[in-house]
Write a protein that holds these residues in place. Structure first.
Motif, PDB file in Angstrom:
ATOM      1  N   GLN A 233      -6.032   5.217  -3.818  1.00 21.60           N
ATOM      2  CA  GLN A 233      -6.184   4.346  -2.649  1.00 21.60           C
ATOM      3  C   GLN A 233      -6.040   5.331  -1.596  1.00 21.60           C
ATOM      4  O   GLN A 233      -5.348   6.294  -1.344  1.00 21.60           O
ATOM      5  N   GLY A 234      -7.097   5.068  -0.721  1.00 21.19           N
ATOM      6  CA  GLY A 234      -7.263   5.837   0.435  1.00 21.19           C
ATOM      7  C   GLY A 234      -7.771   7.301   0.168  1.00 21.19           C
ATOM      8  O   GLY A 234      -8.458   7.603  -0.593  1.00 21.19           O
ATOM      9  N   ASP A 235      -6.868   8.216   0.297  1.00 19.25           N
ATOM     10  CA  ASP A 235      -7.130   9.820   0.242  1.00 19.25           C
ATOM     11  C   ASP A 235      -6.230  10.411  -0.928  1.00 19.25           C
ATOM     12  O   ASP A 235      -6.282  11.542  -1.223  1.00 19.25           O
ATOM     13  N   VAL A 236      -5.740   9.297  -1.964  1.00 21.91           N
ATOM     14  CA  VAL A 236      -4.684   9.884  -2.915  1.00 21.91           C
ATOM     15  C   VAL A 236      -5.311   9.096  -4.210  1.00 21.91           C
ATOM     16  O   VAL A 236      -5.721   7.902  -4.193  1.00 21.91           O
TER      17      VAL A 236
ATOM     18  N   TYR B  17       0.668   7.111  -6.609  1.00 18.28           N
ATOM     19  CA  TYR B  17      -0.188   8.085  -6.787  1.00 18.28           C
ATOM     20  C   TYR B  17       0.049   9.397  -6.531  1.00 18.28           C
ATOM     21  O   TYR B  17      -0.222  10.296  -7.060  1.00 18.28           O
ATOM     22  N   GLN B  18       0.811   9.698  -5.357  1.00 16.54           N
ATOM     23  CA  GLN B  18       1.332  10.885  -5.146  1.00 16.54           C
ATOM     24  C   GLN B  18       2.427  11.725  -6.121  1.00 16.54           C
ATOM     25  O   GLN B  18       2.383  12.693  -6.327  1.00 16.54           O
TER      26      GLN B  18
ATOM     27  N   HIS C 107       1.898   1.982  -3.509  1.00 12.83           N
ATOM     28  CA  HIS C 107       0.864   2.583  -4.355  1.00 12.83           C
ATOM     29  C   HIS C 107       0.481   4.064  -3.938  1.00 12.83           C
ATOM     30  O   HIS C 107       0.308   4.909  -4.800  1.00 12.83           O
ATOM     31  N   THR C 108       0.596   4.343  -2.534  1.00 14.88           N
ATOM     32  CA  THR C 108       0.280   5.648  -2.323  1.00 14.88           C
ATOM     33  C   THR C 108       1.679   6.526  -2.791  1.00 14.88           C
ATOM     34  O   THR C 108       1.356   7.562  -3.299  1.00 14.88           O
ATOM     35  N   HIS C 109       2.939   6.152  -2.782  1.00 13.20           N
ATOM     36  CA  HIS C 109       3.920   7.034  -3.443  1.00 13.20           C
ATOM     37  C   HIS C 109       3.741   7.066  -4.759  1.00 13.20           C
ATOM     38  O   HIS C 109       3.721   8.225  -5.366  1.00 13.20           O
TER      39      HIS C 109
ATOM     40  N   ARG D 234      -5.670  14.751  -4.256  1.00 12.40           N
ATOM     41  CA  ARG D 234      -5.688  14.276  -2.893  1.00 12.40           C
ATOM     42  C   ARG D 234      -7.222  14.640  -2.425  1.00 12.40           C
ATOM     43  O   ARG D 234      -7.802  15.650  -2.620  1.00 12.40           O
TER      44      ARG D 234
ATOM     45  N   GLN E 188       0.938  -1.180  -0.037  1.00 10.89           N
ATOM     46  CA  GLN E 188       0.042   0.128   0.021  1.00 10.89           C
ATOM     47  C   GLN E 188       0.856   1.212  -0.097  1.00 10.89           C
ATOM     48  O   GLN E 188       0.411   2.190  -0.633  1.00 10.89           O
ATOM     49  N   ASP E 189       1.910   1.196   0.613  1.00 15.35           N
ATOM     50  CA  ASP E 189       3.064   2.460   0.818  1.00 15.35           C
ATOM     51  C   ASP E 189       3.434   2.821  -0.928  1.00 15.35           C
ATOM     52  O   ASP E 189       3.597   3.840  -1.012  1.00 15.35           O
TER      53      ASP E 189
END
Length: 357
Positions: free
Chosen positions: A315-318, A225-226, A221-223, A284, A218-219
């Motif tokens: 994913q989440g808020d991103v 997307y950011q 994919h968060t990175h 975001r 998940q980290d």
């Protein structure tokens, strides 16, 4: 073929090609069993996060006609080995590209790896793709194979890992050595330096990277997307996404000087006109998100209710949203219900070309 005349000029934001690196004493090889560290520097104690990408798979394409075959289907040049390079300095190269349909829309996003094969074999390539499209991509290649001397087969022996610094510092501050070995290939991610490295290996990834630690997917994919990096069918819906709107040029994924390929006409015309009104932006989300997440194609609106674009994936808020470039500086939102909306903030990645900021 007339469209080939449009394919001139430098690629925006490309600069030095992302795959122009060299190996250190890496001989030509056949894939075989065995293991060895990917860095020979014992003083390199930098911590790296290694992410096993189970949603990515590999196809092996080899044979005397492999190179011209792929060139006719891909948006980019191939990571070919330079004949001038000696066996002791053969470069491990990677390249990013899309397969397009005849309408010029993205079918599959791939990272290509050039293989320095055994001397008796023709050059080969590994194609990293979304694992859910492995069969479809294989059929797509078979459709255009005709009588060419090309073999296309899954290559499950190697697993795909992403390698990122476990600290916020730039990747250049904690360098790894690019390497090709018997059971592992380590190269820089060709899309942008912000995405670190790609590791293909039969072995446990963190054990092969000095200071490597298993990371939470998940980290990764968060990175991603950011940084505004689309990857796979959720971010690039087959037959819907347009390559230049998906920032393919920014990610070193298209050559405007190569020969013709399937779907070239629309891409060449768009590049020649120089007008891309919509782009895929990192966003975001702020507010109470539905438990099922924001669906593909959900409208993103301005304060006046005008359509600014569509949410693509996240994913989440991103996440990523396809937005009109002239709307990203204003307040945006997604309407969840009549009385509930989520604020959307778009940003421009710092690795994009300056002209787009």
């Amino acid at each position: 073929m007339a469209a080939a005349a449009l394919l001139r000029g430098a690629l925006p934001g490309r600069g030095r090609p992302a795959w122009r690196w060299r190996l250190h004493a890496a001989p030509r090889f056949c894939l075989a069993h065995g293991s060895s560290p990917l860095s020979s520097d014992p003083t390199n104690s930098a911590a790296w996060a290694c992410f096993l990408l189970d949603e990515r798979a590999l196809l092996r394409v080899r044979g005397p006609d492999a190179a011209p075959f792929l060139l006719g289907l891909l948006t980019n040049e191939l990571p070919l080995l330079d004949p001038a390079d000696s066996a002791a300095s053969s470069p491990a190269r990677a390249a990013y590209a899309h397969f397009l349909n005849v309408q010029g829309r993205t079918l599959y996003d791939v990272i290509l790896y050039g293989l320095p094969e055994c001397p008796e074999e023709a050059p080969g390539f590994l194609l990293e793709c979304d694992s859910s499209t492995l069969d479809a991509l294989q059929k797509h290649l078979a459709l255009y194979k005709i009588r060419r001397k090309v073999m296309v087969e899954p290559h499950p022996e190697l697993h795909v890992w992403a390698v990122l610094p476990s600290t916020p510092q730039a990747p250049e501050a904690v360098p790894l050595q690019e390497r090709v070995g018997a059971t592992a290939i380590l190269t820089r991610d060709p899309r942008t330096s912000h995405m670190g490295w790609r590791l293909l290996t039969q072995d446990h990834g963190p054990a092969l990277v000095p200071g490597g630690q298993l990371g939470d997917l998940q980290d990764y994919h968060t990175h991603r997307y950011q940084q505004g990096i689309p990857e796979g069918v959720h971010d690039l819906p087959p037959g819907l996404a347009l390559p230049l709107e998906s920032n393919l040029a920014f990610m070193n994924g298209v050559s405007f000087t190569k020969g013709c390929y399937i779907g070239q006409e629309l891409t060449a015309r768009t590049h020649h006109m120089g007008v891309i009104r919509k782009r895929l932006f990192p966003v975001r989300l702020k507010g109470c998100l539905p438990t099922s997440g924001i669906g593909l194609g959900t409208l993103v609106l301005t304060t006046t209710g005008q359509v600014a674009g569509k949410f693509r994936a996240g994913q989440g808020d991103v996440g990523l949203a396809l937005l009109r470039s002239d709307t990203i500086k204003g307040p945006l939102h997604i309407r969840i219900s009549e009385n509930h909306q989520v604020a959307v903030t778009a940003s421009v990645p710092d690795w994009w070309p300056i002209a787009t900021k």
